[in-house]
Design a protein around this motif. Sequence first.
Motif, short mmCIF file in Angstrom:
data_model
loop_
_atom_site.label_atom_id
_atom_site.label_comp_id
_atom_site.label_asym_id
_atom_site.label_seq_id
_atom_site.Cartn_x
_atom_site.Cartn_y
_atom_site.Cartn_z
N THR A 45 48.93 52.34 33.83
CA THR A 45 49.90 51.28 33.56
C THR A 45 50.46 51.39 32.15
O THR A 45 51.61 51.01 31.90
CB THR A 45 49.25 49.90 33.76
OG1 THR A 45 48.12 49.76 32.89
CG2 THR A 45 48.81 49.72 35.20
N MET A 46 49.68 51.91 31.21
CA MET A 46 50.16 52.08 29.85
C MET A 46 51.26 53.13 29.79
O MET A 46 52.29 52.94 29.13
CB MET A 46 49.01 52.47 28.92
CG MET A 46 49.43 52.67 27.48
SD MET A 46 48.02 53.04 26.41
CE MET A 46 47.51 54.63 27.08
N ILE A 47 51.09 54.23 30.50
CA ILE A 47 52.11 55.28 30.51
C ILE A 47 53.40 54.76 31.14
O ILE A 47 54.51 54.99 30.63
CB ILE A 47 51.60 56.52 31.26
CG1 ILE A 47 50.44 57.16 30.50
CG2 ILE A 47 52.72 57.54 31.46
CD1 ILE A 47 49.74 58.27 31.27
N GLY A 51 57.15 54.19 29.18
CA GLY A 51 58.44 54.65 29.71
C GLY A 51 59.44 53.53 29.86
O GLY A 51 60.62 53.68 29.54
N THR A 52 58.97 52.38 30.32
CA THR A 52 59.89 51.24 30.47
C THR A 52 60.35 50.71 29.12
O THR A 52 61.48 50.25 28.99
CB THR A 52 59.22 50.10 31.26
OG1 THR A 52 58.06 49.65 30.57
CG2 THR A 52 58.84 50.54 32.65
N ALA A 81 61.17 59.33 43.49
CA ALA A 81 60.59 60.66 43.27
C ALA A 81 59.18 60.55 42.69
O ALA A 81 58.27 61.30 43.09
CB ALA A 81 61.49 61.46 42.33
N ALA A 82 58.99 59.60 41.77
CA ALA A 82 57.67 59.44 41.15
C ALA A 82 56.62 59.00 42.17
O ALA A 82 55.48 59.48 42.16
CB ALA A 82 57.76 58.44 40.01
N LEU A 83 56.99 58.08 43.07
CA LEU A 83 56.03 57.59 44.05
C LEU A 83 55.63 58.68 45.04
O LEU A 83 54.46 58.78 45.44
CB LEU A 83 56.61 56.38 44.80
CG LEU A 83 56.77 55.12 43.96
CD1 LEU A 83 57.58 54.07 44.72
CD2 LEU A 83 55.40 54.56 43.58
N GLY A 103 58.14 55.04 34.95
CA GLY A 103 58.37 54.08 33.89
C GLY A 103 59.79 54.12 33.37
O GLY A 103 60.41 53.06 33.14
N LEU A 104 60.35 55.31 33.19
CA LEU A 104 61.71 55.42 32.69
C LEU A 104 62.71 54.80 33.65
O LEU A 104 63.65 54.11 33.25
CB LEU A 104 62.06 56.89 32.44
CG LEU A 104 61.33 57.58 31.29
CD1 LEU A 104 61.63 59.07 31.27
CD2 LEU A 104 61.71 56.94 29.96
#
Length: 412
Positions: A45-47, A51-52, A81-83, A103-104
Amino acid sequence: MYSLLLAIIYVAFVSLGLPDSLVGSGWPVMHQDLGVPVAFAGIITMIIAVGTIVSSLASERVTLRFGTGVVTAISVGMTAAALVGFSTSEQFWMLCLWAIPYGLGAGAVDAALNNYVALHYAARHMNWLHSFWGVGASISPFVMGFAISSGQGWSTAYLLIGLAQAALTLALLASIPLWGTVDSARSPARTVRTHDLAEDAPAPQGRAPVPLETALRIPGVALILLTFGAYCALESTALLWSSTYLVAERGALPAAAAAFGALFVLGLTAGRFLAGFVAERLGDRALIRGGFVIIGVGALMLALPLSTEVVGLAGLVVVGLGSAPIYPAIIHSTPINFGRRNSQAIIGIQMAAAYTGSTLAPPAFGALSAWTGMWILPLFLAVLVMAGLVLSERLNRVVAVPARVRTHSVTT
């Protein structure tokens, strides 16, 4: 066009919520399969939150250049794509890698969509849209619970949600021409009081962004950032750790805990739906104040050492109900408190502050609970409630509606 675009935005908010409960609901099994300590959930969650933060701070610049429609479509595509990448991850470092594009994408779409709705739609839609976020966040724990209990594994849940995000990406790409129509077309409008801090019109596409240092100097901005950070720290902690709390302190089975963990999100969803009916009558300040008080009641219920689990489970719902109006009310009040011309910049900074709270709180709680035990979750939530309430009340005194006001129109 307004109704069609609004329907698309509602679906987009469902999509925003779909992935947000997956890590928390699946982690009791995921950390065992990956061979990592339970506290490592906070690293993921930190990573994502870092990104957010980066994309939220850049949201005004990219939105002014490309437009809300393009930013929304591309950002949802990145999360899809990330999921799918999460679903193929067999080691912890692979989850960390795929958390970066997730995150981005999440930060950019969150800031762009929230500002667009705050500028163009009524307060009830802000609450109902965030209720639809809760619909998505409520669905995914049940998807995860089914995937685990049926023997398909947590990766199947990530794959299914990723494919749903990919389908939405295609719909958003097709909708890009609609996003500019709300600003240019004539439509029924309502009148709203706003501060005379800047030009009344929203920032046009192509305009230079508001510098960060300029936005931070606006009176009250620092307080709203701290308030938003405290609230989102509370929400992310409850979202991530409630299932693990139920397993460790209430003796629930992992599959059942994944489903019970959705009680918080279900309360959040129902509360935002109900808040939509009273948002314009009560006002944003009353919604924020009442929300924090109700969360405090829910945390107390969660902490009561009773032999029955009913009160504790009901406490999760009450925490969700109290949380419901706070996020939408903070966002919706931004153009009113700080000026429509400044709203995209400030909402972007608010998103960064929100995810800073989300970044720090879950791993901090993970480390704290490893030392004290998972029983401390209700107390942790109560401390964040007090911080948010005190800061928001201070903001109300600093950001007062001046004698000289003017009106702007918001599409209903």
